[in-house]
Every structure is written in structure tokens, then in C-alpha cells.
Design an enzyme around this catalytic site. Sequence first.
Site, PDB file in Angstrom:
ATOM      1  N   ASN A 149      27.416  -1.678   8.483  1.00  0.00           N
ATOM      2  CA  ASN A 149      26.738  -1.856   7.371  1.00  0.00           C
ATOM      3  C   ASN A 149      27.112  -0.895   5.972  1.00  0.00           C
ATOM      4  O   ASN A 149      26.987  -1.259   4.862  1.00  0.00           O
ATOM      5  CB  ASN A 149      24.960  -1.448   7.488  1.00  0.00           C
ATOM      6  N   HIS A 201      17.134 -11.636   5.088  1.00  0.00           N
ATOM      7  CA  HIS A 201      17.366 -10.997   3.789  1.00  0.00           C
ATOM      8  C   HIS A 201      18.556 -10.849   3.416  1.00  0.00           C
ATOM      9  O   HIS A 201      18.958 -10.286   2.302  1.00  0.00           O
ATOM     10  CB  HIS A 201      16.265 -10.114   3.163  1.00  0.00           C
ATOM     11  N   THR A 237       1.548 -16.988  15.128  1.00  0.00           N
ATOM     12  CA  THR A 237       1.725 -18.096  14.432  1.00  0.00           C
ATOM     13  C   THR A 237       2.973 -18.024  13.858  1.00  0.00           C
ATOM     14  O   THR A 237       3.114 -17.121  13.089  1.00  0.00           O
ATOM     15  CB  THR A 237       0.282 -18.451  13.522  1.00  0.00           C
ATOM     16  N   CYS A 325      18.287   2.591   4.778  1.00  0.00           N
ATOM     17  CA  CYS A 325      17.302   3.438   5.342  1.00  0.00           C
ATOM     18  C   CYS A 325      17.509   4.572   5.144  1.00  0.00           C
ATOM     19  O   CYS A 325      16.660   5.781   5.320  1.00  0.00           O
ATOM     20  CB  CYS A 325      17.337   3.026   6.828  1.00  0.00           C
TER      21      CYS A 325
HETATM   22  N1  PLP Z   1      21.043  -3.577  11.566  1.00  0.00           N
HETATM   23  C1  PLP Z   1      21.891  -3.386  10.336  1.00  0.00           C
HETATM   24  C2  PLP Z   1      23.499  -3.387  10.830  1.00  0.00           C
HETATM   25  C3  PLP Z   1      21.281  -3.242   9.179  1.00  0.00           C
HETATM   26  O1  PLP Z   1      22.346  -3.265   8.064  1.00  0.00           O
HETATM   27  C4  PLP Z   1      20.053  -3.373   9.006  1.00  0.00           C
HETATM   28  C5  PLP Z   1      19.516  -3.398   7.517  1.00  0.00           C
HETATM   29  O2  PLP Z   1      20.054  -2.680   6.667  1.00  0.00           O
HETATM   30  C6  PLP Z   1      19.141  -3.712  10.197  1.00  0.00           C
HETATM   31  C7  PLP Z   1      19.750  -3.899  11.364  1.00  0.00           C
HETATM   32  C8  PLP Z   1      17.761  -3.754  10.013  1.00  0.00           C
HETATM   33  O3  PLP Z   1      17.342  -4.940   9.481  1.00  0.00           O
HETATM   34  P1  PLP Z   1      15.975  -5.303   8.643  1.00  0.00           P
HETATM   35  O4  PLP Z   1      15.964  -4.429   7.417  1.00  0.00           O
HETATM   36  O5  PLP Z   1      15.708  -6.766   8.471  1.00  0.00           O
HETATM   37  O6  PLP Z   1      15.135  -4.840   9.758  1.00  0.00           O
END
Ligand code: PLP
Length: 396
Positions: A149, A201, A237, A325
Amino acid sequence: MIYLDNNATTATDKKVLEEMLPFLSEEYANPSSMYDFAKKPASAIREARVKMRDFFGAKDEKEIFFTSCGSESANMAIKGVLNCNKEKRHIITTKVEHPCVLNTYKWFEKQGYEVDYIGVNAQGELNVDELKEKLRKDTALVSVMWANNETGVIHPVEEIAEYVKSKCPETRVFVDGVQAAGKIPMNVKDTKIDMVGVSGHKFHAPKGIGALYVKPDVRLTPLINGGHQERGMRAGTENVPYIVGMGKAAELAGVNMNHELTEVKRLRDKLEAGILQNVFNARLNTGITNRVPNTTNIGFEYVEGELILLHLSDIGVCASSGSACTSGSLEPSHVLRAMGIPFTALHGSIRFSLSRFTEEKDIDYVIKNMPIIMDKLTKISPFQSELEELRKRKGV
Ligand code: PLP
């Protein structure tokens, strides 16, 4: 506003929203109900599952489970497999996974599991030989993200799965596909990968919907017990409008894949080249070609990342200094640390992530403004002698 933070989240495509709207208003029936009124939502879920099958390149729509997000998909895969096979207590993963994966393994470590975290080189490429060496007969799970990411680096997950299955056919392979989905083609049916998680998303569906691909022979315990939904694997659901939205987003991702691989990449490369040419203290944190086409991560030496983000925000540009995050904390990124990015650039690293909605003028604007911002920030940097040295070295 110029939005270059598409790895954090993307804009919902208007065509996705249009497809969802009836299921947020008049088509509100519970898809499990018996009457005719429930037929439309039930068939809309079936259609969305078929679209997701094609998106993953899976064989059968029965291999697709809807979840609420990428984090849930990862938890469902990891906990599902490990709870089903309690004798094997060794796990292999990487140092550069998303926190939703890393923190799940930290939790398993506390339960007595042994976890090996595989490193990456200075370009962010996985040390596949190290992974191969760590594989053991009691390895329950090998877990490697498809694309990172923060850097966009693509890991050779197909090759890793091939190797794992050739040595330890019982070992399961989970791939966090959240940042690969919609950016590069996936064709899971031709691979040995057991499970892949994605999140709507990140490819122009709204937040709050995800999916997990699971090969038919994989045994999992459900994360959420309750009703029969998702063939007993994920009770609750169904979130019909969001499932429909993600199905549409998946279909559009397929239609736009070529644009992603050519035009989005061209704009990303232009942004990189423009910044590197015009900003003397900029360095590419990884320049390898094997990256998703929308992502670049650039280190600005001797300058604080948060200050850069605030100055970019002042001129209407959204970017990020780490994953969604970790932003909000001053801890330098665990991914860049694993790559051994020098301390001088670690704190001033910025991720720009584009999408099919990014325009040429957005990129030109950032290229024009980045030297102006950097001029201001280098003047107030406490590292004046180091910056002078760098200027001399670069001949500026
Ligand atoms: N895995 C990766 C590589 C991500 O970049 C992200 C979110 O930034 C996630 C998992 C988590 O996804 P979500 O925000 O839909 O829980």
C-alpha cells in the site's frame, strides 16, 4: 481539490452509486425472504457475485464471500484457516504487510504461534529465498500481500504459492489483494493461491464492503456465526446496496484496466520525473517497474513529512505520509524502515496515489508547486549544513 491519496480510499464512481440507489430505497426486501418482493435483491447479489468472480479471475462464484472490508477479509482468511488446523502452529508472513494482517499475527503470537516475518530489499522487493528457507512441514499459513500500500511494489505471489504447494501441499496461502485489486489483473484460477482478500473502497465502491476469494478445497471456520448467509461462512443479513455497488465497481475496474495500466501509469511516471527533476532533495523510495501503476513514494530529505502534507493541503492537494492507518501517528512507516530508507528521508516520505479520475492538470499543478513548497520547508529545516552539502552534490 486534487486527490492523490487513492490508496487510502477512492471516490465512489457515480455509475456505482446509481446502481446502488434502488437498493437503498424501494428495493429494501431482505434477500432471504420467500415472497416475490425479495427476488430482485436476491438476484442482484447473485449478479454481483458473478462480477466478483470475474474480477478475481475465479472459476466459480461459490468461491466468493462478501465481507465488510479488507480487514475483515484478512481476519476471516487467517483466523478461519488457523482455527481449522490447530496442530500446525507456524506462520510465514512479511515485514511490510498492512496492520490488519500484521496485528492479527501478533495476536496469534500471543496465543503461542511462531511467526516468521520475511524482509524486503532497499527497493521493497520481498526476499523470496528467505521465505523458501523458512517453509516447514508445520507451516499452517504463508501470507504475502499482492501489492504494498505504501510503495506499490508487487510481490511474486503466484510464484510463492507454486513453491509452497510443491513443498508443502497442505500449507495454505493467503494473499492480501487490497492494493492490487483494480490496478493489475488478477487471475486466481490459474494460480495455487488459496485465498485473496479485497476491499471495495479501494476501487471506487463505497467504504464498508469487501470480499474474500476462497478455493473450494480450503476449510475455514467462520468469523461471524449466526444465520445461513454466505453459505454459513459469514452470518448477517446481506448489505445488498454495497454488494451491488462493489459488483459494479469490479465490472468498471475490468473495463478500465487498460487505462489504469497505460494512462494512470503515464501520469504517475510524469509526476515522479517532474518532482525528481525540479526538487533537489527528492529521492524515489523505490523506482522498480514491478509496481502497481498508480503509486509513487518519494522521500524529501531533511524535511518533515507532516509539514509537507500540511503545505500540500493548503494548496488543495491530498497525499499521505504512510498508510491510512499510520497517518496521524509520528512513527515512521514500518514499510520504509524495513526497506532501510535512510533516516534523512524516512520522516519526509510522501505517497502519491492516483486513480482513473486523476487528470493531467492535477499532475502539472503538483509538479509546479512542489519546488515552491520545498523551497519554504528547506529554509526552516534544522539541517542547513546537510542541505548545503546535498545542494553541492547535486550541483544546484
Ligand atoms: N490491506 C491493505 C494492503 C490496505 O492498504 C488496507 C487499507 O488501507 C487494508 C488491507 C484494509 O482495508 P480496509 O480499510 O477495507 O479494512
